[in-house]
Motif scaffolding. Structure first.
Motif, PDB file in Angstrom:
ATOM      1  N   ASN A  77       0.809  -1.223   0.000  1.00  0.00           N
ATOM      2  CA  ASN A  77       0.000   0.000   0.000  1.00  0.00           C
ATOM      3  C   ASN A  77       0.838   1.267   0.000  1.00  0.00           C
ATOM      4  O   ASN A  77       0.312   2.342   0.253  1.00  0.00           O
ATOM      5  CB  ASN A  77      -0.954   0.005   1.201  1.00  0.00           C
ATOM      6  N   ILE A  78       2.130   1.157  -0.287  1.00  0.00           N
ATOM      7  CA  ILE A  78       2.959   2.355  -0.392  1.00  0.00           C
ATOM      8  C   ILE A  78       2.872   2.906  -1.814  1.00  0.00           C
ATOM      9  O   ILE A  78       3.030   2.174  -2.790  1.00  0.00           O
ATOM     10  CB  ILE A  78       4.427   2.059  -0.048  1.00  0.00           C
ATOM     11  N   CYS A  79       2.599   4.210  -1.916  1.00  0.00           N
ATOM     12  CA  CYS A  79       2.677   4.901  -3.203  1.00  0.00           C
ATOM     13  C   CYS A  79       4.034   5.582  -3.256  1.00  0.00           C
ATOM     14  O   CYS A  79       4.253   6.598  -2.579  1.00  0.00           O
ATOM     15  CB  CYS A  79       1.551   5.927  -3.325  1.00  0.00           C
ATOM     16  N   TRP A  80       4.937   5.033  -4.054  1.00  0.00           N
ATOM     17  CA  TRP A  80       6.295   5.562  -4.097  1.00  0.00           C
ATOM     18  C   TRP A  80       6.379   6.863  -4.872  1.00  0.00           C
ATOM     19  O   TRP A  80       7.330   7.633  -4.707  1.00  0.00           O
ATOM     20  CB  TRP A  80       7.242   4.515  -4.677  1.00  0.00           C
ATOM     21  N   THR A  81       5.397   7.129  -5.716  1.00  0.00           N
ATOM     22  CA  THR A  81       5.388   8.402  -6.441  1.00  0.00           C
ATOM     23  C   THR A  81       5.151   9.565  -5.492  1.00  0.00           C
ATOM     24  O   THR A  81       5.814  10.613  -5.567  1.00  0.00           O
ATOM     25  CB  THR A  81       4.296   8.393  -7.526  1.00  0.00           C
ATOM     26  N   ASP A  82       4.202   9.380  -4.565  1.00  0.00           N
ATOM     27  CA  ASP A  82       3.870  10.435  -3.614  1.00  0.00           C
ATOM     28  C   ASP A  82       4.480  10.205  -2.230  1.00  0.00           C
ATOM     29  O   ASP A  82       4.305  11.030  -1.327  1.00  0.00           O
ATOM     30  CB  ASP A  82       2.350  10.538  -3.462  1.00  0.00           C
ATOM     31  N   ASN A  83       5.190   9.073  -2.059  1.00  0.00           N
ATOM     32  CA  ASN A  83       5.794   8.726  -0.768  1.00  0.00           C
ATOM     33  C   ASN A  83       4.757   8.714   0.352  1.00  0.00           C
ATOM     34  O   ASN A  83       4.902   9.384   1.386  1.00  0.00           O
ATOM     35  CB  ASN A  83       6.936   9.694  -0.419  1.00  0.00           C
TER      36      ASN A  83
ATOM     37  N   GLU B 101      10.342   0.395 -10.168  1.00  0.00           N
ATOM     38  CA  GLU B 101       9.267   1.270 -10.642  1.00  0.00           C
ATOM     39  C   GLU B 101       7.978   0.540 -10.976  1.00  0.00           C
ATOM     40  O   GLU B 101       6.911   1.168 -11.035  1.00  0.00           O
ATOM     41  CB  GLU B 101       9.743   2.048 -11.875  1.00  0.00           C
TER      42      GLU B 101
ATOM     43  N   SER C 139       3.638   0.610   7.031  1.00  0.00           N
ATOM     44  CA  SER C 139       4.190   1.161   5.795  1.00  0.00           C
ATOM     45  C   SER C 139       4.743   2.555   6.018  1.00  0.00           C
ATOM     46  O   SER C 139       5.798   2.919   5.480  1.00  0.00           O
ATOM     47  CB  SER C 139       3.117   1.194   4.705  1.00  0.00           C
TER      48      SER C 139
END
Length: 228
Positions: free
Chosen positions: A126-132, A156, A139
């Motif tokens: 559930n981590i969004c790496w684009t928005d951190n 990516e 998480s």
């Protein structure tokens, strides 16, 4: 997840599910094997194969900590390059907080290296790496640790059923390149992650020259100043 297929320098595998009964069959010719087997559970276990052409040694990080499923190996740099620490980690989805914190302390100790590459199945879908942004407490704690240690996450694309579970973290921009997903390995439902660890230049030692004025000839300077 594997860093590469046989014939490359390093191959890391998560969720091996090995125990002592596999000792006879897990070796691979031309590679040195490092492994941390599952800790009394039905899954888990990590392994790192290192080409016997490379000089390496296992690091004992957190020996007094809780027994996490992680291992750390220092790869000695070739001529003109520095050493690299390579870590392999598996974080079960139901891992207790105390185990997470023990792993984070190991990661913090390893982050002191100028060149660190950590690969693993961390199970934070559930981590969004684009928005951190992390969707759960665990998480968010993981993200906080990644940021505090200035790690860069270079994977990516999703690695399992639309989720990015398998990550590659590095301590230095440009250390890891050519990250690709290469399909499933055997019966695994995770994508194989292939990448290159780029050689790191050895840190240059600066030299400071100290002039010995006790041996200087000040006669010409006096003559020059006397003409002003």
């Amino acid at each position: 997840m594997c860093t590469c297929l046989p014939g490359y320098d390093l191959t890391g595998v998560m969720e091996t599910r090995w125990d002592g009964s596999y000792d006879w069959s897990v070796g691979m010719e031309g590679y040195r094997l490092f492994r941390k087997d599952q800790q009394g559970r039905g899954g888990g276990g990590v392994t790192l194969y290192v080409s016997d052409q490379l000089e390496c040694m296992e690091l004992c990080l957190g020996m007094d900590e809780e027994p996490t499923e992680s291992l750390w190996v220092r790869i000695k740099g070739r001529a003109g390059t520095g050493d690299t620490i390579v870590g392999v980690c598996y974080g079960p989805p139901d891992q207790e907080d105390r185990m997470d914190e023990a792993l984070y302390r190991q990661m913090g100790a390893a982050s002191c290296s100028q060149a660190l590459v950590l690969m693993g199945d961390f199970n934070h879908p559930n981590i969004c790496w684009t928005d951190n942004i992390g969707g759960h407490k665990q998480s968010r704690r993981f993200l906080e640790h990644v940021h505090d240690n200035f790690f860069l996450q270079v994977t990516e694309d999703p690695t399992r059923r639309g989720a990015m579970l398998d990550l590659v973290l590095t301590s230095k921009e440009g250390l890891v390149g050519n990250v690709k997903l290469k399909g499933n390995l055997g019966c695994s439902d995770h994508e194989t992650v292939e990448f290159k660890i780029l050689r790191t230049a050895r840190r240059a030692h600066s030299k400071l020259l100290a002039l010995d004025f006790t041996r200087a000839d000040f006669g010409p300077f006096r003559d020059l100043l006397g003409r002003i």
